[in-house]
Design a protein around this motif. Structure first.
Motif, mmCIF file in Angstrom:
data_model
loop_
_atom_site.group_PDB
_atom_site.id
_atom_site.type_symbol
_atom_site.label_atom_id
_atom_site.label_comp_id
_atom_site.label_asym_id
_atom_site.label_seq_id
_atom_site.Cartn_x
_atom_site.Cartn_y
_atom_site.Cartn_z
ATOM 1 N N ARG A 128 -6.767 0.789 17.746
ATOM 2 C CA ARG A 128 -7.957 0.812 16.879
ATOM 3 C C ARG A 128 -8.759 2.097 17.102
ATOM 4 N NH1 ARG A 128 -6.057 -2.346 13.167
ATOM 5 N NH2 ARG A 128 -5.547 -4.415 13.916
ATOM 6 N N GLY A 138 -3.408 -2.193 7.685
ATOM 7 C CA GLY A 138 -4.131 -3.386 7.212
ATOM 8 C C GLY A 138 -5.396 -3.730 7.977
ATOM 9 N N ARG A 142 5.531 -5.731 12.982
ATOM 10 C CA ARG A 142 4.090 -5.952 12.885
ATOM 11 C C ARG A 142 3.638 -6.803 14.070
ATOM 12 N NH1 ARG A 142 5.730 -4.960 7.203
ATOM 13 N NH2 ARG A 142 4.020 -3.857 6.233
ATOM 14 N N ARG A 190 -10.444 -11.425 6.798
ATOM 15 C CA ARG A 190 -10.367 -10.054 6.301
ATOM 16 C C ARG A 190 -10.736 -9.861 4.828
ATOM 17 N NH1 ARG A 190 -5.124 -7.136 8.884
ATOM 18 N NH2 ARG A 190 -5.718 -7.267 11.078
ATOM 19 N N LYS A 193 0.828 -1.221 0.000
ATOM 20 C CA LYS A 193 0.000 0.000 0.000
ATOM 21 C C LYS A 193 0.859 1.267 0.000
ATOM 22 C CE LYS A 193 -1.495 -1.970 3.472
ATOM 23 N NZ LYS A 193 -1.950 -2.465 4.756
ATOM 24 N N ASP A 209 -0.774 5.032 9.199
ATOM 25 C CA ASP A 209 0.011 4.558 10.346
ATOM 26 C C ASP A 209 0.978 5.643 10.820
ATOM 27 O OD1 ASP A 209 -1.141 2.104 10.692
ATOM 28 O OD2 ASP A 209 0.381 0.986 9.591
HETATM 29 C C1 S3P Z 1 -2.180 -3.834 11.065
HETATM 30 C C2 S3P Z 1 -1.403 -3.422 10.012
HETATM 31 C C3 S3P Z 1 -0.279 -2.486 10.171
HETATM 32 C C4 S3P Z 1 -0.512 -1.577 11.377
HETATM 33 C C5 S3P Z 1 -0.779 -2.400 12.591
HETATM 34 C C6 S3P Z 1 -2.005 -3.300 12.447
HETATM 35 C C7 S3P Z 1 -3.269 -4.821 10.809
HETATM 36 O O1 S3P Z 1 -0.155 -1.668 8.991
HETATM 37 O O2 S3P Z 1 -1.578 -0.686 11.140
HETATM 38 O O3 S3P Z 1 0.358 -3.167 12.865
HETATM 39 O O4 S3P Z 1 -4.164 -4.986 11.656
HETATM 40 O O5 S3P Z 1 -3.236 -5.439 9.722
HETATM 41 P P1 S3P Z 1 0.410 -2.216 7.563
HETATM 42 O O6 S3P Z 1 -0.754 -2.842 6.857
HETATM 43 O O7 S3P Z 1 0.873 -0.984 6.886
HETATM 44 O O8 S3P Z 1 1.488 -3.177 7.867
#
Ligand code: S3P
Length: 174
Positions: free
Chosen positions: A59, A81, A119, A138, A16, A35
């Protein structure tokens, strides 16, 4: 409504940010990563937020950041994500711009996420199993929350951007 925003969604490792930066460069739009906006707002790295405050707080921050998307026009956003998992978030994202789900096969995600340390949702799990488990929950939500789904293989970022524009055009969105 800020209809000229482009909002990229999808699993961790879907590209992304990389594709978003390329799209911004190719179109002259600005680029923002939700993020990074959360890290700025909280003054902490995402992994620290998870560790010190817990996922629920992250969240909550994610939900607050979505409201800020409406302040922007002509911007490409890369989203975390997990952002489209919440139904209100899905609705809010769709109102803030064109939502594009980058759908990347599990094996490519696993290759890209191998050895990744930042992550928290992947830490301590068998990577392939974890990706499969999370994606099965998802994928339908990403699809539902997007105006278009773009299937991405081992394409370079510029080709992905071209695919996105073709998909938006086909959907009569651009
Ligand atoms: C998450 C994805 C991460 C980040 C966090 C949670 C998720 O972003 O927001 O660790 O729940 O999939 P990226 O998709 O940029 O890795």
């Amino acid at each position: 409504m800020a209809r000229d925003n482009m909002i990229l969604t999808g699993f961790m490792g879907a590209g992304k940010s990389t594709v978003g930066r390329k799209m911004a460069q190719m179109t002259g739009k600005s680029f923002l990563d939700t993020d990074l906006l959360i890290e700025e707002m909280m003054g902490m790295k995402i992994s620290e937020i998870f560790e010190k405050l817990g996922e629920a707080k992250f969240r909550e921050a994610e939900k607050n950041i979505i409201k800020k998307l409406y302040d922007h026009n002509n911007t490409v956003f890369a989203t975390g994500g997990g952002m489209p998992l919440d139904p209100e978030n899905r609705e809010a994202l769709k109102k803030a711009g064109h939502v594009i789900f980058l759908d990347v096969p599990e094996d490519i995600l696993a290759e890209r996420l191998e050895g990744c340390k930042d992550r928290p949702l992947l830490a301590g799990y068998d990577l392939k199993e974890r990706i499969r488990e999370l994606l099965s929950i998802r994928r339908p939500l990403y699809t539902e929350g997007a105006h278009v789904t773009v299937e991405v293989g081992p394409d370079d970022p510029q080709s992905v951007v071209m695919k996105i524009f073709r998909a938006l055009e086909k959907a009569g969105k651009y």
